[in-house]
Scaffold this active site. Structure first.
Site, PDB file in Angstrom:
ATOM      1  N   ASP A 151     -60.423 -34.356  17.404  1.00 25.17           N
ATOM      2  CA  ASP A 151     -59.482 -34.226  16.262  1.00 25.17           C
ATOM      3  C   ASP A 151     -59.093 -32.924  16.287  1.00 25.17           C
ATOM      4  O   ASP A 151     -59.608 -31.909  16.952  1.00 25.17           O
ATOM      5  CB  ASP A 151     -60.357 -34.599  15.002  1.00 25.17           C
ATOM      6  CG  ASP A 151     -60.369 -36.174  14.885  1.00 25.17           C
ATOM      7  OD1 ASP A 151     -59.723 -36.772  15.371  1.00 25.17           O
ATOM      8  OD2 ASP A 151     -61.270 -36.365  14.089  1.00 25.17           O
ATOM      9  N   HIS A 196     -56.459 -36.395  21.941  1.00 28.32           N
ATOM     10  CA  HIS A 196     -56.848 -36.745  20.539  1.00 28.32           C
ATOM     11  C   HIS A 196     -57.518 -37.873  20.344  1.00 28.32           C
ATOM     12  O   HIS A 196     -58.136 -38.177  18.999  1.00 28.32           O
ATOM     13  CB  HIS A 196     -55.407 -36.843  19.750  1.00 28.32           C
ATOM     14  CG  HIS A 196     -55.548 -36.429  18.474  1.00 28.32           C
ATOM     15  ND1 HIS A 196     -56.605 -36.693  17.528  1.00 28.32           N
ATOM     16  CD2 HIS A 196     -54.729 -35.709  17.459  1.00 28.32           C
ATOM     17  CE1 HIS A 196     -56.494 -36.083  16.230  1.00 28.32           C
ATOM     18  NE2 HIS A 196     -55.348 -35.312  16.017  1.00 28.32           N
TER      19      HIS A 196
END
Length: 416
Positions: A392, A388
């Protein structure tokens, strides 16, 4: 004249290897090509063949020692010949393995020696091997506090691991600690990790402790790839060996081109390396542990070429003769557990990559058809884990969605 047998360099990226088992002992007659010892990199196991003929005169390193590549490991020559000049850096000969090992005596853990006993190691940072230094930095310990057991007082990887198991503690704390209840030796078995298992352990721990990992799961209609698989089997020849897993690899190699952040390496917390081609890592289950060979430029290969490359690399992994150079450089990894009936799982990223795809088994699901009736169709689940820090949730989901669509319309993907 006595000849030295050196530690082989198993690949361009390999700097040192760990001796596994000595297959010969001092005094044994040796011929060219005889197996002298096994050795491990952090990726694979190999056998070292003798390059000389005669008597095994002297062994310079014990089993478990980490030896730099191209360093003399033992000497072979005429019986009784002096080979002291071949000893690396004038080191004394290592104790030869006994013909029959004595039963192992299990001892209670001993606290690490006090700092005063490691003054020499602390004063010479060069006495720490590269692998030991790397491990110490990764787990956050001071390598100079380890008790050196390597050649010439060198701190090697196993010394750092011993330090991790028995960190320095105050004498009062040791005295105050309650004694552990004794356990009968026949109640347990202690098994040391192989070099490959240790590498997997380090890599997976580092992966989960340094990345912000998240997994998305999505399924697609597997009717198209199942039908195409049947067609290939009917045609026969080389194409008959193409599997569903090969089709997933092909689709991944094409889909990743539109999602560069997943075909990448994290360099640090503020930069990322995007690859121009898909260097596809393929997880392979072996008796020695999980290995991940790389198919370079998979995005330029045909389905048949990917299938053949995968089988060749997997065979080399299972036979234990793959070059470590083929186990590096992957930009994205695929791990397939579908044959084991796994319906969903959370694959762990192979650092420094930013993503890994888990391929699951095919299961029957129910849906409403266009005419309103209920139909059963084969569905396959894909599990994408991504870092992450680099990707995203929405972009990761778009990759998974596009990949599913490409697989659900596989023959159309082949035509592109």
């Amino acid at each position: 004249m006595a000849n030295a047998v050196i530690m082989p360099k198993a690949g361009i990226t390999v700097e040192s290897c760990i001796i596994g088992t000595w297959e010969k002992k001092v005094g044994d007659e040796v011929k060219v090509g005889d197996i002298l010892f096994t050795y491990e990199t952090d990726k694979a196991s190999f056998e070292c063949e003798s390059t000389a003929e005669g008597t095994l005169l002297e062994i310079f390193f014990d089993e478990g020692d980490e030896v730099p590549c191209l360093v003399n490991v033992c000497a072979v020559g005429a019986a009784g010949e002096d080979c002291s000049a071949l000893r690396p850096d004038g080191a004394a000969a290592a104790e030869a393995p006994a013909a029959e090992a004595a039963p192992e005596v299990k001892a209670a853990p001993v606290a690490a020696p006090a700092a005063v006993e490691t003054t020499a190691a602390q004063g010479d940072k060069n006495a720490v091997s590269p692998r030991a230094k790397k491990l110490a930095e990764r787990v956050g310990v001071d390598a100079s506090l380890a008790t050196p057991t390597g050649p010439n007082g060198r701190i090697i990887e196993r010394d750092v691991r011993a330090l991790m198991d028995n960190p320095p503690v105050a004498a009062s704390a040791v005295a105050a600690a309650p004694a552990a209840a004794p356990v009968a030796e026949d109640e347990y078995t202690d098994v040391k990790f192989s070099g490959i298992r240790r590498a997997i352990s380090k890599s997976m721990h580092a992966s989960l402790s340094t990345m912000a990992q998240l997994t998305h799961n999505a399924s697609f209609d597997a009717t198209a790839i199942l039908n195409y698989r049947k067609q290939l089997k009917a045609v026969g020849g080389e194409c008959a060996g193409i599997t569903l897993g090969d089709m997933v690899l092909f689709a991944v190699s094409r889909t990743l081109k539109n999602h560069p952040d997943l075909n990448a390496h994290m360099l640090d917390d503020s930069s990322i390396r995007l690859f121009n081609h898909v260097n596809l890592g393929v997880a392979v289950d072996t008796a020695r542990g999980l290995m991940v060979p790389t198919i370079p430029h998979a995005d330029e290969m045909s389905l048949l070429e990917i299938s053949q490359a995968t089988k060749e690399l997997a065979a080399q992994c299972r036979e234990g003769n793959i070059s470590p150079d083929k186990l590096t450089g992957g930009s994205f990894t695929v791990s397939n557990l579908g044959s084991l009936g796994i319906e969903s799982f959370t694959p762990v990223i192979n650092p420094p990559q930013t993503g890994i795809l888990g391929v699951c088994t095919t299961i029957d699901r129910v849906r409403k058809a266009a005419d309103g009736s209920i139909e059963i169709y084969p569905a396959m689940v894909l599990s994408l884990t991504y870092d992450h820090r680099a990707v995203d949730g929405a972009p990761a989901s778009r990759f998974l969605k596009e990949l599913g669509e490409n697989l659900a319309n596989f023959t159309a993907l082949l035509a592109k």
